[in-house]
Design an enzyme around this catalytic site. Sequence first.
Site, PDB file in Angstrom:
ATOM      1  N   GLY A  37       9.923  -3.392  -4.348  1.00  0.00           N
ATOM      2  CA  GLY A  37       9.331  -4.729  -4.369  1.00  0.00           C
ATOM      3  C   GLY A  37      10.321  -5.742  -3.848  1.00  0.00           C
ATOM      4  N   CYS A  58      -5.591   8.560  -3.216  1.00  0.00           N
ATOM      5  CA  CYS A  58      -5.499   7.968  -1.874  1.00  0.00           C
ATOM      6  C   CYS A  58      -5.763   9.013  -0.795  1.00  0.00           C
ATOM      7  CB  CYS A  58      -4.157   7.283  -1.677  1.00  0.00           C
ATOM      8  SG  CYS A  58      -2.716   8.287  -2.096  1.00  0.00           S
ATOM      9  N   CYS A 100       6.189  -2.418  -7.809  1.00  0.00           N
ATOM     10  CA  CYS A 100       7.243  -2.965  -8.666  1.00  0.00           C
ATOM     11  C   CYS A 100       8.233  -1.910  -9.099  1.00  0.00           C
ATOM     12  CB  CYS A 100       6.671  -3.544  -9.957  1.00  0.00           C
ATOM     13  SG  CYS A 100       5.378  -4.747  -9.735  1.00  0.00           S
ATOM     14  N   TYR A 118       6.058   8.730  -0.163  1.00  0.00           N
ATOM     15  CA  TYR A 118       6.648   7.563   0.489  1.00  0.00           C
ATOM     16  C   TYR A 118       7.432   6.643  -0.443  1.00  0.00           C
ATOM     17  CZ  TYR A 118       6.883   2.911   2.603  1.00  0.00           C
ATOM     18  OH  TYR A 118       7.325   1.717   3.063  1.00  0.00           O
ATOM     19  N   CYS A 141      -2.257  12.357  -9.564  1.00  0.00           N
ATOM     20  CA  CYS A 141      -3.293  11.535  -8.941  1.00  0.00           C
ATOM     21  C   CYS A 141      -3.035  11.585  -7.444  1.00  0.00           C
ATOM     22  CB  CYS A 141      -3.209  10.085  -9.417  1.00  0.00           C
ATOM     23  SG  CYS A 141      -4.296   8.981  -8.473  1.00  0.00           S
ATOM     24  N   ASN A 167       5.424  -2.102 -14.353  1.00  0.00           N
ATOM     25  CA  ASN A 167       5.102  -1.477 -13.062  1.00  0.00           C
ATOM     26  C   ASN A 167       3.777  -0.747 -13.207  1.00  0.00           C
ATOM     27  OD1 ASN A 167       6.331   1.444 -11.269  1.00  0.00           O
ATOM     28  ND2 ASN A 167       5.125  -0.247 -10.497  1.00  0.00           N
ATOM     29  N   GLY A 168       2.871  -0.993 -12.275  1.00  0.00           N
ATOM     30  CA  GLY A 168       1.545  -0.362 -12.314  1.00  0.00           C
ATOM     31  C   GLY A 168       0.468  -1.436 -12.339  1.00  0.00           C
ATOM     32  N   CYS A 207      -5.215   2.425  -3.194  1.00  0.00           N
ATOM     33  CA  CYS A 207      -4.653   2.692  -4.528  1.00  0.00           C
ATOM     34  C   CYS A 207      -4.953   1.506  -5.432  1.00  0.00           C
ATOM     35  CB  CYS A 207      -3.147   2.888  -4.436  1.00  0.00           C
ATOM     36  SG  CYS A 207      -2.407   3.182  -6.058  1.00  0.00           S
TER      37      CYS A 207
HETATM   38  P1  AMP Z   1       0.559   3.079  10.354  1.00  0.00           P
HETATM   39  O1  AMP Z   1       0.830   3.932  11.541  1.00  0.00           O
HETATM   40  O2  AMP Z   1       0.327   1.648  10.751  1.00  0.00           O
HETATM   41  O3  AMP Z   1      -0.506   3.639   9.519  1.00  0.00           O
HETATM   42  O4  AMP Z   1       1.881   3.008   9.464  1.00  0.00           O
HETATM   43  C1  AMP Z   1       2.370   4.165   8.899  1.00  0.00           C
HETATM   44  C2  AMP Z   1       3.697   3.836   8.267  1.00  0.00           C
HETATM   45  O5  AMP Z   1       3.504   3.018   7.108  1.00  0.00           O
HETATM   46  C3  AMP Z   1       4.409   5.083   7.808  1.00  0.00           C
HETATM   47  O6  AMP Z   1       5.642   5.120   8.496  1.00  0.00           O
HETATM   48  C4  AMP Z   1       4.649   4.909   6.344  1.00  0.00           C
HETATM   49  O7  AMP Z   1       6.000   5.204   6.072  1.00  0.00           O
HETATM   50  C5  AMP Z   1       4.372   3.450   6.063  1.00  0.00           C
HETATM   51  N1  AMP Z   1       3.675   3.232   4.790  1.00  0.00           N
HETATM   52  C6  AMP Z   1       2.739   3.976   4.208  1.00  0.00           C
HETATM   53  N2  AMP Z   1       2.328   3.441   3.051  1.00  0.00           N
HETATM   54  C7  AMP Z   1       3.036   2.311   2.860  1.00  0.00           C
HETATM   55  C8  AMP Z   1       3.093   1.303   1.829  1.00  0.00           C
HETATM   56  N3  AMP Z   1       2.321   1.347   0.761  1.00  0.00           N
HETATM   57  N4  AMP Z   1       3.942   0.287   2.000  1.00  0.00           N
HETATM   58  C9  AMP Z   1       4.726   0.234   3.069  1.00  0.00           C
HETATM   59  N5  AMP Z   1       4.722   1.140   4.074  1.00  0.00           N
HETATM   60  C10 AMP Z   1       3.892   2.179   3.983  1.00  0.00           C
END
Ligand code: AMP
Length: 458
Positions: free
Chosen positions: A34, A449, A8, A255, A446, A109-110, A395
Amino acid sequence: MKDWNEECAVFGIWGDPEAGKMTYLGLYAQQHRGQESAGISTLMESGKQIHHKGTGLVGEVFSADVLDTLVGKAAIGHVRYSTTGGNSLHNIQPLTAGLLNGPVAMAHNGNIVNSKPLRKELKRLGAIFQGTNDTECLLHLLARHPSNNLITCLKESVLRLDGAYSLVLLAKDMMVAMRDPRGMRPLVLGQRSLETGGFAWVVASETCAFDLIGAKYIREIEPGEIWWVDDQGEHSERFQAPTSPLAQCVFEYVYFSRPDSKVFGRSVYETRKRMGEILAEEDPIQADLVIPVPDSGTPAAIGYSQKSGVPFELGIIRNHYIGRTFIQPSQSIRSFGVKIKLNPQAEILKGKRVVVVDDSLVRGTTSQKIIRLVRQAGAKEVHFRIASPPTTGPCYYGVDTPEREELIANQKSLEGIRQFIDADTLSYLSIEGMMRAVGASKVGFCAACFDGQYPTPV
Ligand code: AMP
């Protein structure tokens, strides 16, 4: 089982004649946090609140006509992605309630990790829940609190919550911002100068929202702080001492946040670049090109290239007119997504030894498809570099991650993952390297993950 997960953003503004429209823009800037629903509540001079919320992107939920109805000098807003709770209107924030001392609207958010027992307890006491989200617990706690003073109610009620909460609340005569004592999710305070003189107070999850509306960043809402503004001006108290160490989410840097934001007092872009630099130092490789997986891998790839001296190219071009594939709920769309989204450039890749940099590797399925596309485009070697450590834990605090079993780093060794994604070599940023990049020894973040050390019981 993770069934309370949410991603969020929140926004709030006080003392701006265009509060509703500024909130719309503030949400627009934070859409990446989101994409399933959005909502705005505004406060009129009379103390009455107006609400509008719906499913979809910010631009879909609010038409020009709707925005014209969102009048008032103060407003809060929320964008949300949730894995459950469906898209029932009851779960879309701001959540609203009529309390003894007037209406309130709340954006959160959280994740509250103890929301399940709390809901049960409140239901036993007669609380009727409208939705299935964790935020509603706080409204019921407020409703039951004996004090007439909303700040007292808030300060004491949040002591019942455990987990992550960056909150913005609009009441009939004030706007409030609060951040949990661990400081898990970001929340920033700013000021927007008005043409008529003076300024409006602004709060947001990320500073990119301030940039869009021309607001100046003042500071973070501190962990354990309750800040509020009313007609007398701003006020601040600590409702709880900040935990030591704090548990600010490192994944915001990896990310989640926009690179043009300042989060936990640091530039996300600079931090991501630094992650790429350290990645290049930790595991150098002979190559002709460094290319990012756009857009999430771009700052790290720039850092990698600058540190290693290997030239940077945009070897994969991204179509910007679709959402993030990962957070589309349907599996069929997700598997189609990579090809819709990413197009490797054969002219650049043909015959080259390529370092491909991405921010994180979660399931491995996207990475596998990307490497296949890069090879099909003619790359001679593909060296996959991840600007964060292996993702091993889900997470529980507000970032949507797959279940533990779906995280490839829990299933396979480094060599097993390399084979699965079909890279010539694979390496990740070390935990120490990541912590160096965020400018801290591990204290204050933290990284559950990546290291499994959860700051709350889970
Ligand atoms: P994969 O190879 O399927 O593990 O996808 C990795 C991709 O997922 C990376 O390019 C990340 O930028 C993206 N990613 C990581 N965490 C998230 C998240 N929580 N929500 C959306 N995309 C994510």
